[in-house]
Scaffold this active site. Structure first.
Site, PDB file in Angstrom:
ATOM      1  N   ASP A 100      10.767  -5.730  -4.897  1.00  0.00           N
ATOM      2  CA  ASP A 100      10.443  -6.731  -4.011  1.00  0.00           C
ATOM      3  C   ASP A 100       9.578  -7.706  -4.560  1.00  0.00           C
ATOM      4  O   ASP A 100       8.771  -7.212  -5.561  1.00  0.00           O
ATOM      5  CB  ASP A 100      10.276  -6.208  -2.437  1.00  0.00           C
ATOM      6  CG  ASP A 100       9.931  -7.456  -1.576  1.00  0.00           C
ATOM      7  OD1 ASP A 100      10.552  -8.594  -1.971  1.00  0.00           O
ATOM      8  OD2 ASP A 100       9.117  -7.041  -0.573  1.00  0.00           O
TER       9      ASP A 100
ATOM     10  N   CYS B  58      15.627  -7.679  -2.212  1.00  0.00           N
ATOM     11  CA  CYS B  58      15.941  -8.285  -0.859  1.00  0.00           C
ATOM     12  C   CYS B  58      15.902  -9.685  -1.085  1.00  0.00           C
ATOM     13  O   CYS B  58      16.712 -10.321  -0.246  1.00  0.00           O
ATOM     14  CB  CYS B  58      14.916  -7.831   0.110  1.00  0.00           C
ATOM     15  SG  CYS B  58      13.161  -8.111  -0.228  1.00  0.00           S
TER      16      CYS B  58
ATOM     17  N   HIS C 274      10.570  -4.540   7.852  1.00  0.00           N
ATOM     18  CA  HIS C 274      11.691  -5.586   7.764  1.00  0.00           C
ATOM     19  C   HIS C 274      12.977  -4.688   7.815  1.00  0.00           C
ATOM     20  O   HIS C 274      13.679  -4.590   6.967  1.00  0.00           O
ATOM     21  CB  HIS C 274      11.606  -6.227   6.183  1.00  0.00           C
ATOM     22  CG  HIS C 274      12.521  -7.436   6.272  1.00  0.00           C
ATOM     23  ND1 HIS C 274      13.249  -7.998   7.065  1.00  0.00           N
ATOM     24  CD2 HIS C 274      12.906  -8.167   4.942  1.00  0.00           C
ATOM     25  CE1 HIS C 274      13.864  -9.121   6.875  1.00  0.00           C
ATOM     26  NE2 HIS C 274      13.512  -9.201   5.535  1.00  0.00           N
TER      27      HIS C 274
ATOM     28  N   GLN D 279      16.394  -5.872   6.963  1.00  0.00           N
ATOM     29  CA  GLN D 279      17.009  -5.961   5.548  1.00  0.00           C
ATOM     30  C   GLN D 279      17.447  -4.557   5.078  1.00  0.00           C
ATOM     31  O   GLN D 279      18.331  -4.469   4.421  1.00  0.00           O
ATOM     32  CB  GLN D 279      15.653  -6.406   4.702  1.00  0.00           C
ATOM     33  CG  GLN D 279      15.725  -6.209   3.288  1.00  0.00           C
ATOM     34  CD  GLN D 279      16.680  -7.446   2.771  1.00  0.00           C
ATOM     35  OE1 GLN D 279      16.592  -8.325   3.026  1.00  0.00           O
ATOM     36  NE2 GLN D 279      17.726  -7.046   2.148  1.00  0.00           N
TER      37      GLN D 279
ATOM     38  N   ARG E 191      10.093 -13.880  13.282  1.00  0.00           N
ATOM     39  CA  ARG E 191       9.573 -13.491  12.014  1.00  0.00           C
ATOM     40  C   ARG E 191       8.062 -14.106  12.224  1.00  0.00           C
ATOM     41  O   ARG E 191       7.616 -15.253  12.055  1.00  0.00           O
ATOM     42  CB  ARG E 191      10.300 -14.403  11.106  1.00  0.00           C
ATOM     43  CG  ARG E 191       9.610 -14.300   9.456  1.00  0.00           C
ATOM     44  CD  ARG E 191      10.254 -14.635   8.404  1.00  0.00           C
ATOM     45  NE  ARG E 191      11.181 -13.885   8.098  1.00  0.00           N
ATOM     46  CZ  ARG E 191      11.924 -13.751   6.862  1.00  0.00           C
ATOM     47  NH1 ARG E 191      11.571 -14.773   5.952  1.00  0.00           N
ATOM     48  NH2 ARG E 191      13.044 -12.661   6.523  1.00  0.00           N
TER      49      ARG E 191
ATOM     50  N   ARG F 186      23.594  -8.665   5.045  1.00  0.00           N
ATOM     51  CA  ARG F 186      22.531  -9.225   6.118  1.00  0.00           C
ATOM     52  C   ARG F 186      23.316  -9.945   7.306  1.00  0.00           C
ATOM     53  O   ARG F 186      23.101  -9.289   8.413  1.00  0.00           O
ATOM     54  CB  ARG F 186      21.739 -10.128   5.503  1.00  0.00           C
ATOM     55  CG  ARG F 186      20.659  -9.922   4.527  1.00  0.00           C
ATOM     56  CD  ARG F 186      19.484  -8.697   5.151  1.00  0.00           C
ATOM     57  NE  ARG F 186      18.813  -9.234   6.192  1.00  0.00           N
ATOM     58  CZ  ARG F 186      17.813 -10.114   6.236  1.00  0.00           C
ATOM     59  NH1 ARG F 186      17.298 -10.620   5.153  1.00  0.00           N
ATOM     60  NH2 ARG F 186      17.157 -10.429   7.319  1.00  0.00           N
TER      61      ARG F 186
HETATM   62  N1  NVA Z   1       8.099  -8.676   0.890  1.00  0.00           N
HETATM   63  C1  NVA Z   1       8.564  -9.910   1.117  1.00  0.00           C
HETATM   64  C2  NVA Z   1      10.084  -9.933   1.536  1.00  0.00           C
HETATM   65  C3  NVA Z   1      10.826 -11.076   1.843  1.00  0.00           C
HETATM   66  C4  NVA Z   1      12.031 -10.988   2.183  1.00  0.00           C
HETATM   67  C5  NVA Z   1       7.721 -10.830   1.983  1.00  0.00           C
HETATM   68  O1  NVA Z   1       7.273 -10.378   3.256  1.00  0.00           O
HETATM   69  O2  NVA Z   1       7.637 -11.950   1.875  1.00  0.00           O
HETATM   70  N1   CP Z   2      15.207 -10.990   2.262  1.00  0.00           N
HETATM   71  C1   CP Z   2      14.963 -11.928   3.342  1.00  0.00           C
HETATM   72  O1   CP Z   2      14.574 -11.799   4.350  1.00  0.00           O
HETATM   73  O2   CP Z   2      15.254 -13.348   2.825  1.00  0.00           O
HETATM   74  P1   CP Z   2      14.529 -14.527   3.571  1.00  0.00           P
HETATM   75  O3   CP Z   2      13.268 -14.559   3.503  1.00  0.00           O
HETATM   76  O4   CP Z   2      15.098 -15.643   2.781  1.00  0.00           O
HETATM   77  O5   CP Z   2      15.102 -14.379   5.070  1.00  0.00           O
END
Ligand code: NVA
Ligand code: CP
Length: 320
Positions: free
Chosen positions: A226, A267, A128, A131, A101, A295
């Site tokens: 989101d 998500c 992502h 997800q 990540r 997930r």
């Molecule tokens: N768009 C959000 C998704 C979180 C799972 C982010 O990047 O924080």
């Molecule tokens: N939806 C998702 O990826 O959640 P987290 O940021 O908690 O991993």
């Protein structure tokens, strides 16, 4: 080497097969209790996580393997003492598969370019995919099919989840309408839309990007939103974002535009009163916690798929 950096790395049949495998694993997890025995997953995190970290780690444990949580703040990589190239070449000698990540998608691509094991995108600013595989599994469970359904996405759309939804819907023949401000800062990136349109050409999917929130939501089977404040967005942008995105909030009035049996998805993490109201996310149409659970099942399928593919590729046995 097959990776999962974006959903566009995978073909429509590969996505379909992964969803089928996810359903099989969810139905009978005990049948996969030793599938990843002696396998190790490296989990590299530059940003926070609840779902991604817990579901990957639990998934490895449940399939007989092991996961290592690696926070870049305590790594040579994070302190600028080691390159992405050396990091990837080193971890490839220890573990069987890695997920990351990261803030920059280009860093993930570099990492995968030097790795000799499969690499999974656990979220970058651009995509992502894990997800959206879980989301497709959820939609299939709730609606019985994917092809021909309409998904409406509302809100911040210069966004990893929006991008992966565009590609995921295109691959599975779903119609997607994105409702967002008509401004580059809030709209999906043009190259992602073009890629999705190219895929849609062979699956019957359609793609619409509109500034009219109610138009996007009209007759939708799924309404999705989101966070307006993704992990990489500085808190100083909050006021401006709220002002620009409030017309795209998913509230009960907007849900009225969708089909009566429409489901609501996010998500997570979610902020009530921002991208959706509490009445919607805590109401009867919301499936957000089924989505979160999936997930786990979808990622187990990703891990098994990539490791089996790597084994075939290398003709190799697991690290011992
Ligand atoms: N768009 C959000 C998704 C979180 C799972 C982010 O990047 O924080
Ligand atoms: N939806 C998702 O990826 O959640 P987290 O940021 O908690 O991993």
């Amino acid at each position: 080497m097959l990776h999962l950096l974006t959903l566009a790395d995978w073909t429509a049949p590969q996505v379909e097969a992964a969803l089928k495998l996810a359903q099989a694993i969810k139905t009978d997890p005990a049948a996969y209790a030793t599938t990843l025995q002696r396998r190790t997953l490296l989990m590299i995190f530059e940003k926070p996580s609840l779902r991604t970290r817990l579901s990957f780690e639990t998934g490895m444990t449940q399939m007989g393997g092991h996961a290592i949580y690696y926070d870049t703040r305590t790594s040579p990589l994070g302190s600028g003492k080691e390159s992405l190239a050396d990091t990837a070449q080193t971890f490839s000698r220890y573990v069987d598969i890695a997920m990351a990540r990261l803030f920059k998608h280009s860093d993930l691509e570099e990492l995968a370019g030097y790795a000799t094991i499969p690499v999974i995108n656990a979220l970058t600013e651009k995509a992502h995919p894990c997800q959206i595989l879980a989301d497709l599994l959820t939609i299939k469970e709730k609606k019985g099919t994917l092809k021909g359904l309409k998904l409406a996405y509302l809100g911040d759309s210069n966004n990893n989840v929006t991008h992966s939804l565009l590609v995921g819907c295109a691959l599975t023949g779903m119609h997607i309408a994105v409702g967002c401000p008509d401004a580059a800062a809030y709209a999906p990136q043009p190259e992602v839309v073009e890629r999705a349109q190219h895929i849609a050409g062979s699956t019957g999917a359609t793609i619409e990007i509109t500034a009219a929130a109610k138009r996007a939501a009209t007759e939708a089977d799924i309404v999705y939103t989101d966070s307006w404040m993704s992990y990489h967005v500085p808190s100083s942008e909050l006021d401006e974002r709220v002002a620009r995105l409030m017309p795209y909030q998913v509230n009960e009035e907007l849900m009225q535009c969708a089909k009566p049996a429409a489901i609501f998805m996010n998500c997570l993490p979610a902020l009530r009163g921002y991208e959706q109201t509490a009445a919607v996310i805590d109401g009867p149409q919301s499936v957000v916690f089924d989505q979160a659970e999936n997930r786990l099942h979808a990622q187990k399928a990703v891990l098994v798929t990539l490791l089996q593919q790597a084994d075939r590729h290398a003709g190799a046995t697991p690290h011992g």
